[in-house]
Design a protein around this motif. Structure first.
Motif, PDB file in Angstrom:
ATOM      1  N   VAL A 117       0.564  -1.077  -0.116  1.00  0.00           N
ATOM      2  CA  VAL A 117       0.256  -0.045  -0.195  1.00  0.00           C
ATOM      3  C   VAL A 117       0.790   0.825   0.218  1.00  0.00           C
ATOM      4  CG1 VAL A 117      -2.114   0.655   1.294  1.00  0.00           C
ATOM      5  CG2 VAL A 117      -1.462  -1.391   1.188  1.00  0.00           C
ATOM      6  N   LEU A 118       0.694   2.255  -0.668  1.00  0.00           N
ATOM      7  CA  LEU A 118       1.124   3.694  -0.895  1.00  0.00           C
ATOM      8  C   LEU A 118       0.268   4.812  -0.701  1.00  0.00           C
ATOM      9  CD1 LEU A 118       1.883   2.688  -4.798  1.00  0.00           C
ATOM     10  CD2 LEU A 118       3.891   2.640  -2.586  1.00  0.00           C
ATOM     11  N   ALA A 119       0.935   5.610   0.491  1.00  0.00           N
ATOM     12  CA  ALA A 119       0.136   6.956   0.894  1.00  0.00           C
ATOM     13  C   ALA A 119       0.927   8.512   0.433  1.00  0.00           C
ATOM     14  CB  ALA A 119       0.273   6.526   2.553  1.00  0.00           C
ATOM     15  N   TYR A 120       0.037   8.865  -0.320  1.00  0.00           N
ATOM     16  CA  TYR A 120       1.045   9.905  -1.106  1.00  0.00           C
ATOM     17  C   TYR A 120       0.911  11.263  -0.345  1.00  0.00           C
ATOM     18  CZ  TYR A 120       3.068   7.310  -4.792  1.00  0.00           C
ATOM     19  OH  TYR A 120       3.721   6.147  -5.959  1.00  0.00           O
ATOM     20  N   ARG A 121       1.249  12.786  -0.141  1.00  0.00           N
ATOM     21  CA  ARG A 121       0.861  13.937  -0.017  1.00  0.00           C
ATOM     22  C   ARG A 121      -0.047  14.564  -0.974  1.00  0.00           C
ATOM     23  NH1 ARG A 121       5.024  16.631   3.429  1.00  0.00           N
ATOM     24  NH2 ARG A 121       5.395  17.267   2.193  1.00  0.00           N
ATOM     25  N   ARG A 122      -1.587  14.633  -0.608  1.00  0.00           N
ATOM     26  CA  ARG A 122      -2.298  15.192  -1.746  1.00  0.00           C
ATOM     27  C   ARG A 122      -1.871  16.575  -2.087  1.00  0.00           C
ATOM     28  NH1 ARG A 122      -7.935  18.409  -2.353  1.00  0.00           N
ATOM     29  NH2 ARG A 122      -8.300  17.239  -0.508  1.00  0.00           N
ATOM     30  N   SER A 123      -1.343  16.923  -1.455  1.00  0.00           N
ATOM     31  CA  SER A 123      -0.543  18.999  -1.718  1.00  0.00           C
ATOM     32  C   SER A 123       0.093  18.455  -2.726  1.00  0.00           C
ATOM     33  CB  SER A 123      -0.873  19.877  -0.027  1.00  0.00           C
ATOM     34  OG  SER A 123       0.861  18.845   0.456  1.00  0.00           O
ATOM     35  N   ASP A 124       1.174  17.773  -2.284  1.00  0.00           N
ATOM     36  CA  ASP A 124       2.444  17.808  -3.169  1.00  0.00           C
ATOM     37  C   ASP A 124       2.593  16.948  -4.088  1.00  0.00           C
ATOM     38  OD1 ASP A 124       3.318  16.741  -1.146  1.00  0.00           O
ATOM     39  OD2 ASP A 124       4.276  17.975  -0.552  1.00  0.00           O
ATOM     40  N   GLY A 125       2.473  15.313  -3.785  1.00  0.00           N
ATOM     41  CA  GLY A 125       2.435  14.135  -4.362  1.00  0.00           C
ATOM     42  C   GLY A 125       3.402  13.394  -3.883  1.00  0.00           C
ATOM     43  N   ARG A 126       4.337  13.888  -2.417  1.00  0.00           N
ATOM     44  CA  ARG A 126       5.669  13.253  -2.198  1.00  0.00           C
ATOM     45  C   ARG A 126       5.137  12.004  -1.347  1.00  0.00           C
ATOM     46  NH1 ARG A 126       8.169  15.446   3.998  1.00  0.00           N
ATOM     47  NH2 ARG A 126       9.376  13.330   3.977  1.00  0.00           N
ATOM     48  N   LEU A 127       5.869  11.251  -1.424  1.00  0.00           N
ATOM     49  CA  LEU A 127       5.279   9.111  -1.295  1.00  0.00           C
ATOM     50  C   LEU A 127       6.065   9.711   0.400  1.00  0.00           C
ATOM     51  CD1 LEU A 127       4.990   6.636  -1.753  1.00  0.00           C
ATOM     52  CD2 LEU A 127       7.314   5.946  -1.892  1.00  0.00           C
ATOM     53  N   LEU A 128       4.711   9.486   1.085  1.00  0.00           N
ATOM     54  CA  LEU A 128       5.086   9.464   3.013  1.00  0.00           C
ATOM     55  C   LEU A 128       5.311   7.986   3.388  1.00  0.00           C
ATOM     56  CD1 LEU A 128       1.891  11.436   3.456  1.00  0.00           C
ATOM     57  CD2 LEU A 128       4.136  12.229   3.484  1.00  0.00           C
ATOM     58  N   TRP A 129       4.544   6.503   2.675  1.00  0.00           N
ATOM     59  CA  TRP A 129       4.639   5.651   3.079  1.00  0.00           C
ATOM     60  C   TRP A 129       4.694   5.111   2.207  1.00  0.00           C
ATOM     61  CZ3 TRP A 129       0.708   2.960   3.782  1.00  0.00           C
ATOM     62  CH2 TRP A 129      -0.172   3.388   4.404  1.00  0.00           C
ATOM     63  N   GLU A 130       5.686   3.392   2.074  1.00  0.00           N
ATOM     64  CA  GLU A 130       4.699   1.889   1.534  1.00  0.00           C
ATOM     65  C   GLU A 130       4.358   0.927   2.654  1.00  0.00           C
ATOM     66  OE1 GLU A 130       7.213   1.129  -1.776  1.00  0.00           O
ATOM     67  OE2 GLU A 130       5.927   0.229  -2.517  1.00  0.00           O
ATOM     68  N   THR A 131       4.096   0.210   2.806  1.00  0.00           N
ATOM     69  CA  THR A 131       3.533  -0.148   3.593  1.00  0.00           C
ATOM     70  C   THR A 131       3.434  -2.239   3.190  1.00  0.00           C
ATOM     71  OG1 THR A 131       2.779   0.675   5.297  1.00  0.00           O
ATOM     72  CG2 THR A 131       2.141  -1.508   5.619  1.00  0.00           C
ATOM     73  N   ALA A 132       4.682  -2.899   2.876  1.00  0.00           N
ATOM     74  CA  ALA A 132       4.035  -4.078   2.791  1.00  0.00           C
ATOM     75  C   ALA A 132       3.431  -5.523   3.220  1.00  0.00           C
ATOM     76  CB  ALA A 132       5.458  -4.755   2.027  1.00  0.00           C
ATOM     77  N   ALA A 133       1.907  -5.886   2.019  1.00  0.00           N
ATOM     78  CA  ALA A 133       1.942  -6.901   2.773  1.00  0.00           C
ATOM     79  C   ALA A 133       2.799  -8.109   3.865  1.00  0.00           C
ATOM     80  CB  ALA A 133       0.694  -7.400   2.323  1.00  0.00           C
ATOM     81  N   PRO A 134       2.050  -8.915   4.598  1.00  0.00           N
ATOM     82  CA  PRO A 134       3.443 -10.040   5.189  1.00  0.00           C
ATOM     83  C   PRO A 134       3.527 -10.737   3.675  1.00  0.00           C
ATOM     84  CG  PRO A 134       1.926  -9.871   6.208  1.00  0.00           C
ATOM     85  CD  PRO A 134       1.359  -8.180   5.273  1.00  0.00           C
ATOM     86  N   GLN A 135       4.560 -11.952   3.207  1.00  0.00           N
ATOM     87  CA  GLN A 135       4.974 -13.283   2.171  1.00  0.00           C
ATOM     88  C   GLN A 135       3.094 -13.620   2.386  1.00  0.00           C
ATOM     89  OE1 GLN A 135       8.400 -14.526   1.743  1.00  0.00           O
ATOM     90  NE2 GLN A 135       9.220 -12.407   1.462  1.00  0.00           N
ATOM     91  N   GLY A 136       2.924 -14.234   1.229  1.00  0.00           N
ATOM     92  CA  GLY A 136       1.586 -15.584   1.695  1.00  0.00           C
ATOM     93  C   GLY A 136       1.606 -15.773   0.503  1.00  0.00           C
ATOM     94  N   ARG A 137       0.164 -16.169   0.240  1.00  0.00           N
ATOM     95  CA  ARG A 137      -0.139 -16.701  -1.105  1.00  0.00           C
ATOM     96  C   ARG A 137      -0.080 -15.792  -2.761  1.00  0.00           C
ATOM     97  NH1 ARG A 137      -4.959 -17.620   1.864  1.00  0.00           N
ATOM     98  NH2 ARG A 137      -4.963 -20.085   2.641  1.00  0.00           N
ATOM     99  N   THR A 138      -0.040 -16.109  -4.073  1.00  0.00           N
ATOM    100  CA  THR A 138      -0.279 -15.057  -4.739  1.00  0.00           C
ATOM    101  C   THR A 138      -0.477 -15.607  -5.799  1.00  0.00           C
ATOM    102  OG1 THR A 138       2.408 -14.958  -5.275  1.00  0.00           O
ATOM    103  CG2 THR A 138       1.132 -14.211  -6.722  1.00  0.00           C
ATOM    104  N   ASP A 139      -1.676 -14.489  -6.890  1.00  0.00           N
ATOM    105  CA  ASP A 139      -2.223 -14.971  -7.833  1.00  0.00           C
ATOM    106  C   ASP A 139      -1.933 -16.684  -8.709  1.00  0.00           C
ATOM    107  OD1 ASP A 139      -5.244 -13.629  -6.961  1.00  0.00           O
ATOM    108  OD2 ASP A 139      -3.844 -11.991  -8.034  1.00  0.00           O
ATOM    109  N   SER A 140      -2.903 -17.203  -8.693  1.00  0.00           N
ATOM    110  CA  SER A 140      -2.257 -18.196  -9.796  1.00  0.00           C
ATOM    111  C   SER A 140      -2.537 -17.819 -10.929  1.00  0.00           C
ATOM    112  CB  SER A 140      -3.263 -19.229  -9.655  1.00  0.00           C
ATOM    113  OG  SER A 140      -4.316 -19.709 -10.362  1.00  0.00           O
TER     114      SER A 140
END
Length: 438
Positions: A117-140
């Motif tokens: 998941v990515l979060a950007y600041r709306r006022s200027d487009g700066r990337l604030l954070w990125e959070t990865a989901a724990p490893q697990g199943r992948t779409d077949s």
């Protein structure tokens, strides 16, 4: 004291914006919504309060792709009217959702082995954070127009809710911390998972049709606890549910393989079903004039259904059908008296009379191309906007005749649908996130 007064002024402005937004929804849908202060017999359950001033879910606060207010530019390019542009890492087709000064997207890397998941600041487009989901199943498997990060997130201003299909359902706070996660079980859909989560009161609702184990389920927004889960007999479909209010009764409606079905949001039991859709159904229904409009996949029929029935209502509640020309991927849009759809198998837009289903006009949008549109249309300020996969946006004047005003070319592949907040467009391409405005 200054800080307190400033906050009070900001709160007052936000309240005015929310009030104006609510009024604008009424004006946009006209007789489909409130008349003389009375609630319509059937209406989409739209976002209210502060949420109505943002774009907190798939297809915005109305759930129908409707922008509010004015001042949105209707011409742009990769350089013209660009307030800011920022790169988006990985690959994904989810659309932007917005709350306050935050924009949320999802993305995938390494063929879906890593999703985040990515979060950007709306006022200027700066990337604030990125959070990865724990490893697990992948779409077949994943279609090239789907990928591994297609489901648009939802937010209630406290948490962000994201579905990554076989990887699970997640809730994060606005700082990017994962608050809870729920395993949805194996998902075997031949083009991968894609449906976006729907927020309804204190629960997150989503459905998944697949080869085996199709279901619709509700989860508690605070804890992720599964409240109910109902098996479904469809084996293919990539849509998103909607919530409607029918004469005091709420219904969760799913348009998918061969049938449209309604469920009780409290217990998950099926309330009614209506036949007539085709095999592969993706578009999200829209609501108005006492009906739910469901577009069927691969140029199939469009159905106008009166909700609120019991059991099989095909013979009693099907108001009209339009035999062919429905979109395969993009959702329809209801604006004023017309229902607009683009047949993405032929690049032809059609306007139907919403109450009758009668074809009012058709027009071609660019070069005829099979599966050339993916983004769902939006409407604002008397215009309808259709964006094709090449990043061309066709601007049409809403009304009973075909009138093409502009074609805006951003020059980048565009599968995601735009978001509109406070006079600005937010458009995700395959490489960048744009803010478009003055």
């Amino acid at each position: 004291m200054t800080t307190v007064l400033t906050r009070a002024r900001l709160a007052g402005r936000r309240n005015l914006v929310c009030t104006a937004t609510a009024i604008a929804f009424v004006l946009v849908l006209g007789p489909a919504l409130r008349v003389m202060g009375q609630e319509p017999a059937v209406r989409m359950i739209a976002d209210e309060g502060e949420a109505a001033g943002y774009w907190p879910r798939w297809r915005g606060p109305s759930g129908q792709g409707l922008g509010t207010g004015s001042g949105y530019v209707d011409t742009w390019s990769a350089t013209e009217s660009v307030v800011w542009k920022t790169p988006v890492p990985g690959s994904g087709n989810s659309s932007p959702v917005i709350w306050g000064d935050r924009i949320f997207l999802t993305t995938a890397y390494d063929g879906g082995r890593r999703v985040s998941v990515l979060a950007y600041r709306r006022s200027d487009g700066r990337l604030l954070w990125e959070t990865a989901a724990p490893q697990g199943r992948t779409d077949s498997g994943a279609h090239f127009k789907n990928g591994h990060a297609s489901a648009t997130a939802s937010t209630d201003g406290q948490r962000v809710y994201v579905s990554f299909g076989p990887r699970g359902l997640f809730a994060l706070d606005f700082a990017g911390k994962i608050l809870w996660e729920r395993d949805l079980g194996p998902i075997e859909a031949y083009h991968g998972a894609a449906g976006s989560p729907l927020l309804y009161r204190d629960r997150v609702i989503l459905y998944q049709d697949q080869y085996r184990g199709s279901f619709i389920a509700a989860f508690d927004t605070r804890t992720g606890r599964q409240i109910w889960r109902t098996p479904r007999d469809a084996n293919t479909g990539w849509g998103t549910p909607i919530a409607v209010r029918v004469a005091g009764r709420d219904e969760i409606i799913v348009s998918s393989q061969q049938r449209v079905q309604a469920y009780d949001p409290e217990r998950g039991r099926e309330l009614w079903s209506c036949g007539g859709t085709t095999y592969e159904v993706i578009p999200t229904p829209v609501v108005g004039y006492g009906m739910v409009f469901c577009a069927s996949g691969r140029a199939g029929p469009t159905l106008a259904i009166k909700p609120g029935g019991t059991g099989d209502v095909t013979a009693t509640h099907l108001a009209w059908t339009s035999p062919r020309g429905s979109p395969f991927v993009p959702s329809p849009i209801l604006y004023g008296d017309q229902l607009y759809m683009v047949n993405d198998m032929a690049s032809i837009v059609t306007a139907l009379g919403a109450t009758t289903g009668k074809t009012l006009w058709q027009g071609r949008l660019g070069v005829a191309r099979r599966e050339g549109f993916s983004a769902s249309p939006v409407a604002v300020d008397g215009k309808i906007f259709f964006t094709n996969d090449d990043g061309e946006t066709f601007v049409l004047r809403a009304g009973a005749t075909f009138e093409l005003l502009h074609v805006n070319d951003i020059g980048e592949r565009t599968i995601a649908s735009p978001a509109l907040v406070d006079g600005r467009w937010y458009i995700r391409t395959d490489r960048n996130l744009y803010a478009i405005g003055r």
